[in-house]
Each structure stands twice: as structure tokens, then as C-alpha cells.
Design an enzyme around this catalytic site. Structure first.
Site, PDB file in Angstrom:
ATOM      1  N   ARG A  44      12.050  -6.855   5.120  1.00  9.02           N
ATOM      2  CA  ARG A  44      12.049  -5.420   4.985  1.00  9.02           C
ATOM      3  C   ARG A  44      13.154  -4.983   5.814  1.00  9.02           C
ATOM      4  O   ARG A  44      13.268  -5.222   7.077  1.00  9.02           O
ATOM      5  CB  ARG A  44      10.733  -5.016   5.146  1.00  9.02           C
ATOM      6  N   ARG A  56      -9.365   0.825   8.908  1.00  7.83           N
ATOM      7  CA  ARG A  56      -8.718  -0.664   9.437  1.00  7.83           C
ATOM      8  C   ARG A  56      -9.823  -1.398   9.979  1.00  7.83           C
ATOM      9  O   ARG A  56      -9.680  -2.238  10.259  1.00  7.83           O
ATOM     10  CB  ARG A  56      -7.645  -0.450  10.116  1.00  7.83           C
ATOM     11  N   ARG A  84      -0.159  -9.324  13.586  1.00  2.00           N
ATOM     12  CA  ARG A  84      -0.673  -7.897  12.777  1.00  2.00           C
ATOM     13  C   ARG A  84      -1.759  -8.746  11.584  1.00  2.00           C
ATOM     14  O   ARG A  84      -2.551  -8.135  11.360  1.00  2.00           O
ATOM     15  CB  ARG A  84       0.323  -7.290  11.982  1.00  2.00           C
ATOM     16  N   LYS A 142       0.783  -1.164   0.004  1.00  3.72           N
ATOM     17  CA  LYS A 142       0.050   0.092  -0.021  1.00  3.72           C
ATOM     18  C   LYS A 142       0.888   1.179  -0.087  1.00  3.72           C
ATOM     19  O   LYS A 142       0.583   2.214  -0.540  1.00  3.72           O
ATOM     20  CB  LYS A 142      -1.011   0.035   1.142  1.00  3.72           C
ATOM     21  N   ARG A 146      11.986  -3.005  11.318  1.00  5.58           N
ATOM     22  CA  ARG A 146      11.035  -2.357  12.279  1.00  5.58           C
ATOM     23  C   ARG A 146      10.623  -3.218  13.186  1.00  5.58           C
ATOM     24  O   ARG A 146      10.433  -4.336  13.112  1.00  5.58           O
ATOM     25  CB  ARG A 146       9.791  -2.005  11.322  1.00  5.58           C
TER      26      ARG A 146
END
Ligand code: AMP
Length: 176
Positions: free
Chosen positions: A127, A88, A171, A13, A160
Site C-alpha cells: 500500500r 477496537r 498490528r 474497512k 505509511r
């Protein structure tokens, strides 16, 4: 153009929103980025959000709706925006409808990006992010030129904290 991008964490996104933002000259509003910035600066919002974020849980709807009402009302949103990571929950979607109808506005388009859980886990755990300029890398598909350092800043890249595998799985469950 008022756009909503939907999809699991790691579906791209943010990457897509950035490209559309540059092409159309409208801001990308990433609630995740706004919250991370608030946490880093130690603001009241950051203090409220931190524990939820670290656990991979959603920040409460009333906090998010207050934040978004303010952000959408800012001058750079007059010609439109891309919402990345919001709404969300159903309550957030209904709250957004109310905010928009008060303003005489409506969403033009919502795009859902579908990606399977295993792909998401692989993407997010690989990532890396630059703590200085927030540039994103992927150790497999888009690695930095110099071993684990940002191409732009030279700063050491980090994982992260919510991209650790167990938190990614939480998540995803929260998203599903
Ligand atoms: P993201 O960068 O979009 O994956 O968001 C990172 C974290 O910020 C999420 O795991 C949530 O804790 C929080 N967050 C971001 N957007 C929202 C939202 N719309 N509602 C609740 N929490 C959010």
C-alpha cells in the site's frame, strides 16, 4: 444509519466506508485518520497517540472514548455515521454503548470483514499513500499512473510508517 465496520487492518474497512459514506451522505469516522491528522498537526492528542501508533499498539481507551464522544456529537453526525476502526477493544465497545445511551441512540448494524493474515501483510506492505491528499494506492492492484506519484497531486507516494512488515505483524497480533 449508524454503522460499525470491524475487521483487521488492511481488510478494506476504509475503502468500504468511503463508498457507503458517499452513497448515503453520512460521514465516515476513521479513528486512524483522525489520529494521523493530530500527529501531523502536533496537537496534544497527536503527542499522546504518536508512540503507540508508531509501535503498532493501540492508543489508550480513555483517550479514544473522549475523542469519539466529541466527534459523534458534531452536527454532521445527526443523520448517522460509519465508524471505521472503532471500537477496537471491549472497553471501547462498552464505552460506546454508554455514550450512545446518553444520547438516546443505538448502532443499527455492525459488519465484520474477515481476511487472512497473509493477505493483509501483502496488501499493507504494497500500500502507498499520498502525504498531501491521503489517496490510497496499491502497487499491485491499483498502482498510480506515474511511477510512485499521486494521480491527483503529483506528490511522491509514501509507505505509511506502520505499514512496514514487522509493524503490520504487530498490528495483526494486537487485532487478533
Ligand atoms: P488504522 O488506520 O485504523 O489502522 O489505525 C492506525 C493506528 O491508530 C492503530 O494502529 C492504533 O495505534 C491507532 N488507532 C486507531 N483506532 C484506534 C482505536 N479505536 N483504539 C486505539 N487505537 C487506535
Amino acid at each position: 444509519m449508524r454503522l460499525v465496520l470491524l475487521g483487521p487492518p488492511g481488510s478494506g474497512k476504509g475503502t468500504q466506508a468511503k463508498m457507503v459514506s458517499e452513497k448515503m451522505g453520512i460521514p465516515q469516522i476513521s479513528t486512524g485518520d483522525i489520529l494521523r491528522e493530530a500527529v501531523a498537526r502536533g496537537t496534544e492528542l497527536g503527542r499522546k497517540a504518536r508512540s503507540y501508533m508508531d509501535a503498532g499498539q493501540l492508543v489508550p481507551d480513555d483517550v479514544m472514548l473522549g475523542l469519539m464522544e466529541k466527534r459523534i456529537g458534531e452536527a454532521d453526525c445527526a443523520r448517522g455515521y460509519i465508524l471505521d476502526g472503532f471500537p477496537r477493544t471491549l472497553a471501547q465497545a462498552l464505552g460506546l454503548d454508554e455514550i450512545l445511551s446518553r444520547r438516546g441512540e443505538a448502532i443499527d448494524l455492525a459488519i465484520l470483514i474477515e481476511v487472512g493474515d497473509d493477505t493483509v501483510v501483502k496488501r499493507l506492505t504494497r500500500r502507498r499513500v499520498c502525504p498531501a491528499c491521503h489517496a490510497l494506492y496499491n502497487l499491485d492492484t491499483d498502482p498510480p499512473k506515474d511511477d510512485n506519484r499521486c494521480d491527483r497531486c503529483g506528490v511522491e507516494l509514501v509507505l505509511r510508517s506502520d505499514d512496514e512488515e514487522t509493524t503490520v505483524r504487530t498490528r495483526l497480533n494486537v487485532y487478533r
